[in-house]
Design a protein around this motif. Structure first.
Motif, short mmCIF file in Angstrom:
data_model
loop_
_atom_site.label_atom_id
_atom_site.label_comp_id
_atom_site.label_asym_id
_atom_site.label_seq_id
_atom_site.Cartn_x
_atom_site.Cartn_y
_atom_site.Cartn_z
N ALA A 2 1.12 -0.79 -0.27
CA ALA A 2 0.19 0.00 0.43
C ALA A 2 0.87 1.23 0.21
O ALA A 2 1.95 0.99 0.53
CB ALA A 2 -0.78 -0.54 1.14
N ARG A 3 -0.17 2.11 -0.65
CA ARG A 3 0.48 3.67 -0.52
C ARG A 3 0.22 4.55 -0.24
O ARG A 3 -1.28 4.32 -0.85
CB ARG A 3 2.37 3.92 -1.57
N ARG A 4 0.54 6.21 -0.30
CA ARG A 4 -0.04 7.09 0.33
C ARG A 4 -0.07 8.32 -0.83
O ARG A 4 1.25 8.56 -0.82
CB ARG A 4 -0.88 7.49 1.93
N ASP A 5 -0.33 9.17 -1.16
CA ASP A 5 -0.25 10.03 -2.02
C ASP A 5 -0.78 11.25 -1.53
O ASP A 5 -2.42 11.50 -0.75
CB ASP A 5 -0.07 10.18 -3.26
N ARG A 6 -1.24 12.41 -2.52
CA ARG A 6 -1.88 13.63 -2.05
C ARG A 6 -4.04 12.84 -2.45
O ARG A 6 -4.10 14.23 -2.33
CB ARG A 6 -1.87 14.75 -3.17
N VAL A 41 -2.94 -1.94 -10.00
CA VAL A 41 -2.95 -0.83 -8.53
C VAL A 41 -4.50 -0.73 -8.55
O VAL A 41 -4.96 -0.38 -9.75
CB VAL A 41 -2.54 0.08 -8.61
N GLU A 42 -5.37 -0.15 -7.26
CA GLU A 42 -6.66 0.09 -7.38
C GLU A 42 -6.23 1.23 -6.03
O GLU A 42 -5.40 1.23 -5.51
CB GLU A 42 -7.43 -0.86 -6.81
N GLY A 43 -7.73 2.90 -6.33
CA GLY A 43 -7.22 3.43 -5.66
C GLY A 43 -7.90 4.26 -6.28
O GLY A 43 -8.39 4.62 -7.55
N PRO A 44 -7.99 5.88 -5.92
CA PRO A 44 -7.26 5.90 -4.48
C PRO A 44 -8.18 5.66 -3.62
O PRO A 44 -9.94 5.61 -4.28
CB PRO A 44 -7.03 7.44 -4.92
N PHE A 45 -8.14 5.42 -2.32
CA PHE A 45 -8.96 4.80 -1.25
C PHE A 45 -8.51 6.65 -0.12
O PHE A 45 -7.48 6.77 -0.04
CB PHE A 45 -9.43 4.03 -0.56
N ASP A 46 -9.73 7.09 0.27
CA ASP A 46 -9.36 7.65 1.74
C ASP A 46 -9.25 7.29 3.27
O ASP A 46 -8.32 7.94 3.79
CB ASP A 46 -11.15 8.65 2.31
N ARG A 102 -5.21 5.65 13.01
CA ARG A 102 -4.41 6.44 12.79
C ARG A 102 -5.69 7.86 11.52
O ARG A 102 -5.07 8.14 10.37
CB ARG A 102 -2.84 6.75 11.99
N PRO A 103 -6.71 7.99 12.65
CA PRO A 103 -7.75 9.41 11.39
C PRO A 103 -7.13 10.00 10.33
O PRO A 103 -7.45 11.21 9.72
CB PRO A 103 -8.36 9.81 12.80
N ASP A 104 -5.85 10.12 10.85
CA ASP A 104 -5.05 11.58 9.94
C ASP A 104 -5.19 11.24 9.12
O ASP A 104 -4.12 12.36 8.27
CB ASP A 104 -4.12 12.73 11.29
N ILE A 105 -4.08 10.24 8.61
CA ILE A 105 -4.18 9.58 7.64
C ILE A 105 -4.45 8.62 7.11
O ILE A 105 -4.59 7.60 5.74
CB ILE A 105 -2.25 8.56 7.82
N GLY A 106 -5.89 8.47 7.61
CA GLY A 106 -6.89 7.58 7.27
C GLY A 106 -6.46 5.99 6.98
O GLY A 106 -6.79 5.66 5.99
N LEU A 107 -5.67 5.54 8.13
CA LEU A 107 -5.25 4.52 8.41
C LEU A 107 -5.65 3.08 9.63
O LEU A 107 -5.78 3.86 10.80
CB LEU A 107 -3.79 4.12 8.41
#
Length: 315
Positions: free
Chosen positions: A127-131, A142-147, A283-288
């Protein structure tokens, strides 16, 4: 955030077992679009069941968790709902508070999964996170983006996915490993003169006659769970030798015992969970978030509670 500032969000849940599905139900009820990914081919996981035909008999085995109990008031209410729907029934042989899925333990998670978008046979590799949000990588792309993403996995698998994105979660999961369990399924051509849940010992942790459970049909099917210690020592043994050893141990305690017409062994690398005792990780700040029985205690109820708590923390 107040309801007036709330916007519909999307969530990906890795793992469609009890914890992941309980989390999905909470998120969906709050208006989130939820998609679950599970590497298994069908609903079940550690609540797996399967029919087998052998020796002219039809057998039905629960070969993961044999039953569940309910203590928390919310889970007691959930059990009552499942009972009204014919999904669970009481199993007095294992105790006054023992419940089983009908017609098998897998029926519970299958019922839960039917309400959601679940992608079976989908092994999430990273998994990875971007803007734009979270992206998941699996064998098809790859699937996304998800909040939001939720890791509803055993502790060991949580470590693998979490290490690159949240070392703190990976460290927590690594500190609470699961215990393994070898399970042997035995089918006999006639009922045994043995209690439905007999007293056991030695390498055997639990033994159960499957047809004694409500709604379970079929012939004389027995599930034998080895102890964690024995399973750990024999983790890499051949299935045939494990089956022979546990059958002999069962025979030593249940003489006379005929030869079975069906024998199979299943290795659970992640059977009995650890016990972090914190409910859920979020981690609600990053949605995890992460959920699973390992974050509370090794019980089916704990997985359900942890999934709900993870969803509530994210929301």
């Amino acid at each position: 955030m107040g309801r007036e500032g709330w916007m519909a969000r999307s969530a990906a849940i890795i793992g469609a077992g009890m914890a992941g599905l309980a989390c999905a139900a909470q998120l969906a009820a709050a208006g989130c679009t939820v998609r679950l990914f599970d590497k298994g081919r069908r609903a079940g996981g550690r609540l797996s069941s399967k029919p087998v035909s052998a020796g002219g008999h039809d057998f039905f085995f629960d070969y993961g968790a044999q039953y569940l109990t309910a203590r928390d008031p919310d889970f007691v209410a959930q059990i009552a709902d499942w009972e009204r729907a014919g999904i669970v029934g009481r199993w007095p042989a294992a105790g006054g508070d023992a419940w089983v899925g009908v017609p098998g333990m897998a029926a519970i998670v299958a019922h839960m999964a039917a309400a959601h978008d679940v992608r079976w046979s989908s092994h999430i590799r990273g998994a990875r996170r971007d803007r734009d949000g979270w992206w998941l990588r699996h064998d098809e792309g790859v699937e996304g983006p998800f909040d939001m993403i939720v890791l509803a996995l055993p502790a060991e698998q949580t470590v693998e996915v979490a290490a690159p994105i949240d070392p703190g979660l990976a460290e927590l999961a690594g500190a609470h490993p699961s215990a393994p369990c070898w399970t042997v399924m035995l089918g006999f051509d006639a009922p045994l003169a043995v209690a439905d849940v007999p007293e056991v010992g030695g390498p055997i942790d639990f033994a159960a006659r499957n047809p004694s459970k409500p709604g379970h049909g079929g012939g004389e099917a027995w599930t034998i769970h080895a102890t964690a210690e024995w399973s750990r020592r024999h983790l890499d043994d051949a299935r045939e030798s494990v089956a022979a050893a546990l059958y002999q141990a069962f025979r030593d305690r249940a003489r006379p015992l005929p030869d079975p017409v069906h024998t199979a062994a299943h290795r659970w690398r992640y059977a009995r969970s650890g016990k972090a005792g914190i409910g859920a990780y979020a981690r609600p700040d990053i949605g995890l978030a992460a959920c699973g029985d390992w974050l509370i205690a090794p019980r089916v109820e704990s997985a359900w509670l942890s999934g709900r708590q993870a969803a509530q923390a994210l929301l």
